[in-house]
Design an enzyme around this catalytic site. Structure first.
Site, PDB file in Angstrom:
ATOM      1  CE  LYS A 193      47.115 -33.288  45.550  1.00  0.00           C
ATOM      2  NZ  LYS A 193      47.837 -32.285  44.732  1.00  0.00           N
ATOM      3  N   GLY A 231      65.624 -12.668  50.344  1.00  0.00           N
ATOM      4  CA  GLY A 231      66.959 -12.662  49.753  1.00  0.00           C
ATOM      5  C   GLY A 231      66.968 -12.021  48.378  1.00  0.00           C
ATOM      6  N   GLY A 234      39.982 -22.050  34.457  1.00  0.00           N
ATOM      7  CA  GLY A 234      41.149 -22.867  34.129  1.00  0.00           C
ATOM      8  C   GLY A 234      40.938 -24.331  34.464  1.00  0.00           C
ATOM      9  CB  ALA A 235      39.885 -27.226  32.540  1.00  0.00           C
ATOM     10  N   GLY A 236      43.092 -26.719  34.356  1.00  0.00           N
ATOM     11  CA  GLY A 236      44.401 -27.349  34.501  1.00  0.00           C
ATOM     12  C   GLY A 236      44.391 -28.242  35.728  1.00  0.00           C
ATOM     13  CB  ALA A 282      43.000 -22.624  38.957  1.00  0.00           C
ATOM     14  CG  HIS A 287      45.615 -62.699  41.704  1.00  0.00           C
ATOM     15  ND1 HIS A 287      44.983 -61.913  40.763  1.00  0.00           N
ATOM     16  CD2 HIS A 287      44.662 -63.487  42.269  1.00  0.00           C
ATOM     17  CE1 HIS A 287      43.697 -62.217  40.765  1.00  0.00           C
ATOM     18  NE2 HIS A 287      43.473 -63.162  41.667  1.00  0.00           N
TER      19      HIS A 287
HETATM   20  P1  FAD Z   1      58.184 -23.150  46.086  1.00  0.00           P
HETATM   21  O1  FAD Z   1      57.603 -24.357  46.686  1.00  0.00           O
HETATM   22  O2  FAD Z   1      57.261 -22.120  45.523  1.00  0.00           O
HETATM   23  O3  FAD Z   1      59.109 -22.514  47.196  1.00  0.00           O
HETATM   24  C1  FAD Z   1      59.764 -21.293  47.004  1.00  0.00           C
HETATM   25  C2  FAD Z   1      60.030 -20.687  48.348  1.00  0.00           C
HETATM   26  O4  FAD Z   1      60.910 -19.605  48.168  1.00  0.00           O
HETATM   27  C3  FAD Z   1      58.792 -20.126  49.016  1.00  0.00           C
HETATM   28  O5  FAD Z   1      58.698 -20.627  50.310  1.00  0.00           O
HETATM   29  C4  FAD Z   1      59.001 -18.615  49.006  1.00  0.00           C
HETATM   30  O6  FAD Z   1      58.465 -17.983  50.155  1.00  0.00           O
HETATM   31  C5  FAD Z   1      60.503 -18.538  49.008  1.00  0.00           C
HETATM   32  N1  FAD Z   1      61.020 -17.310  48.392  1.00  0.00           N
HETATM   33  C6  FAD Z   1      60.711 -16.783  47.181  1.00  0.00           C
HETATM   34  N2  FAD Z   1      61.442 -15.677  46.942  1.00  0.00           N
HETATM   35  C7  FAD Z   1      62.229 -15.508  48.031  1.00  0.00           C
HETATM   36  C8  FAD Z   1      63.208 -14.537  48.378  1.00  0.00           C
HETATM   37  N3  FAD Z   1      63.535 -13.551  47.534  1.00  0.00           N
HETATM   38  N4  FAD Z   1      63.818 -14.641  49.579  1.00  0.00           N
HETATM   39  C9  FAD Z   1      63.493 -15.656  50.449  1.00  0.00           C
HETATM   40  N5  FAD Z   1      62.599 -16.603  50.153  1.00  0.00           N
HETATM   41  C10 FAD Z   1      61.969 -16.531  48.970  1.00  0.00           C
HETATM   42  N6  FAD Z   1      53.337 -30.312  42.587  1.00  0.00           N
HETATM   43  C11 FAD Z   1      53.431 -31.646  42.601  1.00  0.00           C
HETATM   44  O7  FAD Z   1      54.468 -32.186  42.235  1.00  0.00           O
HETATM   45  N7  FAD Z   1      52.388 -32.428  43.036  1.00  0.00           N
HETATM   46  C12 FAD Z   1      51.219 -31.893  43.447  1.00  0.00           C
HETATM   47  O8  FAD Z   1      50.305 -32.627  43.832  1.00  0.00           O
HETATM   48  C13 FAD Z   1      51.081 -30.484  43.441  1.00  0.00           C
HETATM   49  N8  FAD Z   1      49.946 -29.905  43.862  1.00  0.00           N
HETATM   50  C14 FAD Z   1      49.853 -28.546  43.894  1.00  0.00           C
HETATM   51  C15 FAD Z   1      48.679 -27.973  44.336  1.00  0.00           C
HETATM   52  C16 FAD Z   1      48.544 -26.600  44.388  1.00  0.00           C
HETATM   53  C17 FAD Z   1      47.251 -25.986  44.900  1.00  0.00           C
HETATM   54  C18 FAD Z   1      49.650 -25.767  44.009  1.00  0.00           C
HETATM   55  C19 FAD Z   1      49.541 -24.272  44.086  1.00  0.00           C
HETATM   56  C20 FAD Z   1      50.826 -26.330  43.558  1.00  0.00           C
HETATM   57  C21 FAD Z   1      50.941 -27.731  43.480  1.00  0.00           C
HETATM   58  N9  FAD Z   1      52.111 -28.348  43.018  1.00  0.00           N
HETATM   59  C22 FAD Z   1      52.190 -29.714  42.993  1.00  0.00           C
HETATM   60  C23 FAD Z   1      53.269 -27.563  42.542  1.00  0.00           C
HETATM   61  C24 FAD Z   1      54.357 -27.493  43.606  1.00  0.00           C
HETATM   62  O9  FAD Z   1      53.828 -26.913  44.769  1.00  0.00           O
HETATM   63  C25 FAD Z   1      55.530 -26.689  43.091  1.00  0.00           C
HETATM   64  O10 FAD Z   1      55.970 -27.206  41.857  1.00  0.00           O
HETATM   65  C26 FAD Z   1      56.693 -26.723  44.076  1.00  0.00           C
HETATM   66  O11 FAD Z   1      56.321 -26.203  45.327  1.00  0.00           O
HETATM   67  C27 FAD Z   1      57.880 -25.937  43.526  1.00  0.00           C
HETATM   68  O12 FAD Z   1      58.919 -25.972  44.441  1.00  0.00           O
HETATM   69  P2  FAD Z   1      60.016 -24.807  44.510  1.00  0.00           P
HETATM   70  O13 FAD Z   1      60.937 -25.187  45.604  1.00  0.00           O
HETATM   71  O14 FAD Z   1      60.556 -24.540  43.166  1.00  0.00           O
HETATM   72  O15 FAD Z   1      59.186 -23.493  44.905  1.00  0.00           O
HETATM   73  P1  AMP Z   2      47.598 -24.873  34.228  1.00  0.00           P
HETATM   74  O1  AMP Z   2      48.606 -24.002  33.508  1.00  0.00           O
HETATM   75  O2  AMP Z   2      47.749 -26.346  33.993  1.00  0.00           O
HETATM   76  O3  AMP Z   2      47.472 -24.522  35.680  1.00  0.00           O
HETATM   77  O4  AMP Z   2      46.185 -24.511  33.580  1.00  0.00           O
HETATM   78  C1  AMP Z   2      45.654 -23.211  33.515  1.00  0.00           C
HETATM   79  C2  AMP Z   2      44.531 -23.209  32.493  1.00  0.00           C
HETATM   80  O5  AMP Z   2      43.840 -21.943  32.532  1.00  0.00           O
HETATM   81  C3  AMP Z   2      45.010 -23.400  31.052  1.00  0.00           C
HETATM   82  O6  AMP Z   2      44.378 -24.536  30.531  1.00  0.00           O
HETATM   83  C4  AMP Z   2      44.580 -22.113  30.351  1.00  0.00           C
HETATM   84  O7  AMP Z   2      44.145 -22.356  29.031  1.00  0.00           O
HETATM   85  C5  AMP Z   2      43.411 -21.609  31.206  1.00  0.00           C
HETATM   86  N1  AMP Z   2      43.155 -20.165  31.085  1.00  0.00           N
HETATM   87  C6  AMP Z   2      44.058 -19.155  31.080  1.00  0.00           C
HETATM   88  N2  AMP Z   2      43.446 -17.935  30.952  1.00  0.00           N
HETATM   89  C7  AMP Z   2      42.099 -18.166  30.853  1.00  0.00           C
HETATM   90  C8  AMP Z   2      40.922 -17.337  30.699  1.00  0.00           C
HETATM   91  N3  AMP Z   2      40.991 -15.996  30.615  1.00  0.00           N
HETATM   92  N4  AMP Z   2      39.700 -17.938  30.648  1.00  0.00           N
HETATM   93  C9  AMP Z   2      39.620 -19.288  30.739  1.00  0.00           C
HETATM   94  N5  AMP Z   2      40.681 -20.120  30.878  1.00  0.00           N
HETATM   95  C10 AMP Z   2      41.922 -19.589  30.937  1.00  0.00           C
END
Ligand code: FAD
Ligand code: AMP
Length: 478
Positions: free
Chosen positions: A58, A122, A188-190, A276, A451
């Site tokens: 962001k 862990g 990936g268009a996710g 992605a 408004h």
């Molecule tokens: P995580 O945030 O992945 O945290 C897990 C933590 O556990 C990590 O710090 C890791 O190091 C630690 N860990 C793992 N295994 C171990 C172990 N064995 N021992 C000790 N520590 C460990 N979500 C949104 O809601 N809004 C958004 O705008 C958004 N934007 C995103 C943009 C990007 C580029 C990405 C990659 C993700 C985005 N997400 C967004 C998704 C969001 O980041 C995740 O859903 C969220 O962080 C999940 O939280 P979590 O606590 O489950 O795991």
């Molecule tokens: P998301 O799960 O929302 O992050 O989106 C990931 C996207 O990547 C999905 O829409 C998938 O269909 C797409 N995807 C996965 N594998 C491939 C591939 N080999 N080539 C193109 N797109 C892919």
């Protein structure tokens, strides 16, 4: 003797750190285990979200949007700015400072709440014991009455595109480019692909998004997804649907990508490629063979609706379990589990988890989509109000998109709110609040909105559900 806690949390992402804070607030002796080291090689709390996910993405989206506006639309306000230029390392530096401040903030919250931080990896053993391998290699075993696994997720690697973090990068690498790639490919268009593709497109990259599925954003309301595809394409994103990546070849700091489309094999060459294609639950070296915790068919830790695993007293939350991989879903599960451990009966409403894509315009939704409801055979009424008819949106020069409210035709209860447009992420939250309290479209339409606000589009869409919108023509009259 191993040290004993009431609650041990594995992982300090938005799931784990929130669970740990809430457990400590409830008087439980709590520790949180984390291994992630930031750019300075020091332990960094906050997980994917704070370090390489929600927040840094962001930060770059906001910087790139300001640049885009200064370049493309300040003129419409009568503001002339000469020689608008982007200092990419400064933009990345700002992002890094924000991350640093926020992750340090979690350390401060742990201190303030009395949560013990344990540095290291862990691994859950049998009998509610956790073995921690410290960052210095020392091994120690801890035990607890309750354990919360919040290990999160990792980007999925696909064999045809091995990530080197130089030319072929994952989402983490895409937050660190030091210059704007001239030609950028995104696989990936996710959500992540579209957000990161937008950042670099705004800064001048020629962006091609290669997506295997024929349908664009299949989980989003179809009418919204259709508008999103139109708008993003107009912004310059070359979105190739039904295109499956088959191979990559890196040569001289460029990558040639092969993919199959309906009309055969294609090749394109890029300066950088972002992979992605989704994220997988992080379970590597997490569960000892005799831990008793089982995985489901998708490789997530199996949990029930209250996030209990197959072992009594062991819970799992966030990206490592079923459901949408979203920070707010992880945090709410963290609160629910901590409160249940403390004896409360907290439940989470899985039907109302909003989802947002932070492109411009933003795309956001909560509740059910029109296609899902039609598939379920539910009779619905739909109200749509375009931002083009909003005075506030016009004043802001931000009129693309619409608000769509779907209500049950029998009861008028709001079943879904979907927005593409300015501040969609904030607007859709109003829908979530309304739906949590079982609002009807009529109730929402009767509320007094300030408004001029973008929020008035919510009121008008609610009125439109029953043919009573004031500022557009209604399809049916009441
Ligand atoms: P995580 O945030 O992945 O945290 C897990 C933590 O556990 C990590 O710090 C890791 O190091 C630690 N860990 C793992 N295994 C171990 C172990 N064995 N021992 C000790 N520590 C460990 N979500 C949104 O809601 N809004 C958004 O705008 C958004 N934007 C995103 C943009 C990007 C580029 C990405 C990659 C993700 C985005 N997400 C967004 C998704 C969001 O980041 C995740 O859903 C969220 O962080 C999940 O939280 P979590 O606590 O489950 O795991
Ligand atoms: P998301 O799960 O929302 O992050 O989106 C990931 C996207 O990547 C999905 O829409 C998938 O269909 C797409 N995807 C996965 N594998 C491939 C591939 N080999 N080539 C193109 N797109 C892919």
């Amino acid at each position: 003797m191993s040290q004993k806690f009431d609650v041990l949390v594995i992982g300090a992402g938005p799931g784990g750190y929130v669970a740990a804070i809430r457990a400590a607030q409830l008087g439980l002796k709590t520790a949180c285990i984390e291994k992630y080291q930031g750019k300075d090689d020091k332990l960094a709390l906050g997980g994917t979200c704070l370090n390489v996910g929600c927040i840094p993405s962001k930060a770059l989206l906001d910087s790139s949007w300001k640049y885009h506006e200064a370049k493309e639309s300040f003129g419409q306000h009568g503001i002339s700015v000469k020689d608008v230029a982007m200092d990419v390392p400064a933009m990345i530096g700002r992002k890094t400072t924000i991350v640093k401040n926020l992750t340090a903030g979690i350390a401060g919250l742990f201190k303030a709440n009395g949560v013990t931080t344990i540095e290291g990896h862990g691994k859950l053993l049998a009998n509610k014991q956790v073995e921690v391998t410290g960052l210095d290699g020392t091994v120690q075993v801890y035990e607890a009455d309750s354990i919360i696994i919040a290990a999160g997720s990792q980007p999925i690697d696909i064999p045809p595109a091995p990530v080197d973090q130089e030319v072929i990068v994952d989402s983490t690498g895409a937050l660190e480019f030091q210059e704007v790639p001239k030609k950028l490919g995104v696989i990936g268009a996710g959500v992540i692909g579209l957000e990161l593709g937008s950042v670099w497109a705004r800064l001048g990259a020629e962006v091609t998004v290669i997506e295997a599925q024929e349908q664009f954003l299949p989980a989003v309301d179809e009418q919204v997804a259709k508008e999103a595809l139109k708008v993003l394409t107009k912004q310059g994103l070359n979105i190739r649907l039904g295109a499956r990546l088959t191979a990559t070849q890196v040569e001289k700091n460029q990558v040639t990508v092969s993919f199959t489309e309906a009309n055969g094999e294609q090749q394109m060459t890029f300066d950088k490629l972002i992979v992605a294609v989704g994220r997988r639950p992080e379970t590597s070296n997490l569960l000892a063979a005799d831990s008793g915790v089982t995985l489901d068919e998708r490789g997530s830790i199996y949990v029930d609706d209250q996030c209990a695993t197959s072992v009594p007293g062991v819970y799992a939350i966030g990206d490592v379990v079923r459901g949408p991989m979203l920070a707010h879903k992880a945090s709410e599960e963290g609160v629910m589990v901590a409160e249940r451990i403390a004896g409360q009966k907290t439940q989470m409403n899985y039907d109302l988890i909003p989802g947002v894509i932070y492109t411009h315009p933003e795309i956001a939704g909560v509740g059910k989509t029109e296609q899902t409801l039609k598939g379920e055979g539910v009779a619905i009424n739909v109200g749509v109000f375009p931002f083009a008819a909003s005075g506030r949106a016009m004043a802001a020069n931000d009129t693309t998109g619409f608000v769509k409210i779907i209500a049950d035709a029998q009861t008028d209860r709001v079943l879904g709110v979907h927005v593409i447009g300015p501040s969609a992420a904030e607007l859709v939250q109003q829908g979530a609040i309304a739906m949590e309290f079982g609002t009807s479209a009529e109730d929402l339409g009767m509320m007094v909105f300030s408004h001029p606000t973008l929020s008035e589009t919510m009121k008008e869409a609610a009125l439109a559900v029953n043919g009573k919108a004031i500022h557009i023509g209604n399809r049916k009259k009441r």
